[in-house]
Design a protein around this motif. Structure first.
Motif, PDB file in Angstrom:
ATOM      1  N   SER A  15       0.864  -1.337  -0.060  1.00 26.12           N
ATOM      2  CA  SER A  15       0.079   0.136  -0.144  1.00 26.12           C
ATOM      3  C   SER A  15       0.959   1.383  -0.250  1.00 26.12           C
ATOM      4  CB  SER A  15      -1.188  -0.041   1.134  1.00 26.12           C
ATOM      5  OG  SER A  15      -0.262  -0.023   2.228  1.00 26.12           O
ATOM      6  N   ASP A  18       2.595   1.606  -3.497  1.00 27.10           N
ATOM      7  CA  ASP A  18       1.671   2.347  -4.495  1.00 27.10           C
ATOM      8  C   ASP A  18       1.329   3.782  -4.351  1.00 27.10           C
ATOM      9  OD1 ASP A  18       1.179  -0.192  -5.620  1.00 27.10           O
ATOM     10  OD2 ASP A  18      -0.760  -0.617  -4.466  1.00 27.10           O
ATOM     11  N   TYR A  19       1.137   3.982  -2.731  1.00 28.60           N
ATOM     12  CA  TYR A  19       0.840   5.579  -2.665  1.00 28.60           C
ATOM     13  C   TYR A  19       2.049   6.459  -2.969  1.00 28.60           C
ATOM     14  CZ  TYR A  19      -0.140   9.693  -0.043  1.00 28.60           C
ATOM     15  OH  TYR A  19      -0.482  11.073   0.143  1.00 28.60           O
ATOM     16  N   GLU A  21       4.510   5.696  -5.095  1.00 30.99           N
ATOM     17  CA  GLU A  21       4.765   6.132  -6.711  1.00 30.99           C
ATOM     18  C   GLU A  21       3.590   6.856  -7.207  1.00 30.99           C
ATOM     19  OE1 GLU A  21       7.001   1.711  -7.440  1.00 30.99           O
ATOM     20  OE2 GLU A  21       4.694   1.643  -7.762  1.00 30.99           O
ATOM     21  N   SER A  22       2.417   6.910  -6.745  1.00 31.55           N
ATOM     22  CA  SER A  22       1.183   7.607  -7.278  1.00 31.55           C
ATOM     23  C   SER A  22       1.564   8.996  -7.198  1.00 31.55           C
ATOM     24  CB  SER A  22      -0.049   7.231  -6.534  1.00 31.55           C
ATOM     25  OG  SER A  22      -0.075   7.599  -5.504  1.00 31.55           O
ATOM     26  N   ASN A  23       2.483   9.315  -6.103  1.00 27.62           N
ATOM     27  CA  ASN A  23       2.914  10.743  -5.790  1.00 27.62           C
ATOM     28  C   ASN A  23       4.272  11.062  -6.447  1.00 27.62           C
ATOM     29  OD1 ASN A  23       0.693  12.278  -3.918  1.00 27.62           O
ATOM     30  ND2 ASN A  23       0.849  10.291  -3.514  1.00 27.62           N
ATOM     31  N   GLU A  26      10.063   7.324  -6.523  1.00 27.74           N
ATOM     32  CA  GLU A  26      10.358   6.001  -7.145  1.00 27.74           C
ATOM     33  C   GLU A  26      11.124   5.014  -5.886  1.00 27.74           C
ATOM     34  OE1 GLU A  26      14.020   4.008  -9.832  1.00 27.74           O
ATOM     35  OE2 GLU A  26      13.522   6.160  -9.956  1.00 27.74           O
TER      36      GLU A  26
END
Length: 214
Positions: A15, A18-19, A21-23, A26
């Motif tokens: 989780s 994912d969070y 990387e979405s921001n 890397e």
């Protein structure tokens, strides 16, 4: 920004990965802390996020080992341990920040950004007659602005972070071209671009190993 996260909780790790990387962060997520030395050797990170309660080693021992080896990368402790005594131990061992579980993922993101920003201080580096403003990404040579490619800038930033050290070619490839299958020749190409603007002999070639910014 590149972050190494050492966390063996698969649900939490997934989780957070994912969070972040979405921001735009890397993430190299390390589930097995025994592979930490390999991960450190293979790449360069802006921040290390380290859990304390891991499967194979104590996070406190890992923290001490990293600092004893001269690793200066900011380290954020992320753990369910929330006693002041636990925090005191980690800060004495060289931790830069401490985040107790549970937490809001946005707080982790904000702390990572703050640590990364702190890493790049001071913002001005000088190499002979060349002045490099890391925050503004501006290079001045004899007071005149010099333009370089984005790729050359990323390479220069890495060499500055490791100034005085021989940076292995493999580390350069993983840092500058993390998602591309490229070879040594492209590194030589961008080293050549940097040598055009830096004072003569500023960058040493260590054949078969890597490069050192003096």
């Amino acid at each position: 920004m590149r972050v190494l996260m050492v966390e063996d909780d698969l649900i939490l790790g997934e989780s957070l990965k994912d969070y972040l990387e979405s921001n735009g962060v890397e993430i190299n997520w390390l589930k097995d802390d025994r592979k930490l030395d390999e991960a450190i050797l293979m790449s360069e990170y802006d921040v290390i996020v380290l859990d304390l309660m891991l499967k194979y080693n104590k996070g406190e021992d890992i923290l001490k080992q990293l600092r004893d080896k001269g690793i200066k990368t900011p380290i954020l402790i992320m753990t369910a341990k929330n006693r002041i005594e636990d925090k005191e131990v980690c800060f004495e061992l060289g931790a830069d920040d401490y985040l107790s579980k549970p937490f809001n993922p946005k707080e982790l993101l904000l702390r990572i950004k703050a640590l990364s920003k702190r890493l790049h201080a001071p913002d001005i580096e000088k190499i002979g007659d060349v002045e490099i403003d890391l925050e503004r990404q501006v290079i001045l040579k004899n007071g005149q602005e010099v333009k370089i490619s984005k790729t050359a800038w990323n390479l220069l930033k890495l060499l500055l972070k490791r100034r005085g050290e021989v940076v292995p070619t493999e580390v350069i490839l993983n840092y500058v071209w993390p998602d591309k299958a490229v070879g040594d020749e492209i590194v030589r190409q961008y080293i050549k671009e940097l040598r055009k603007i830096l004072p003569e002999d500023s960058i040493e070639t260590h054949k078969g190993i890597g490069y050192r910014l003096k």
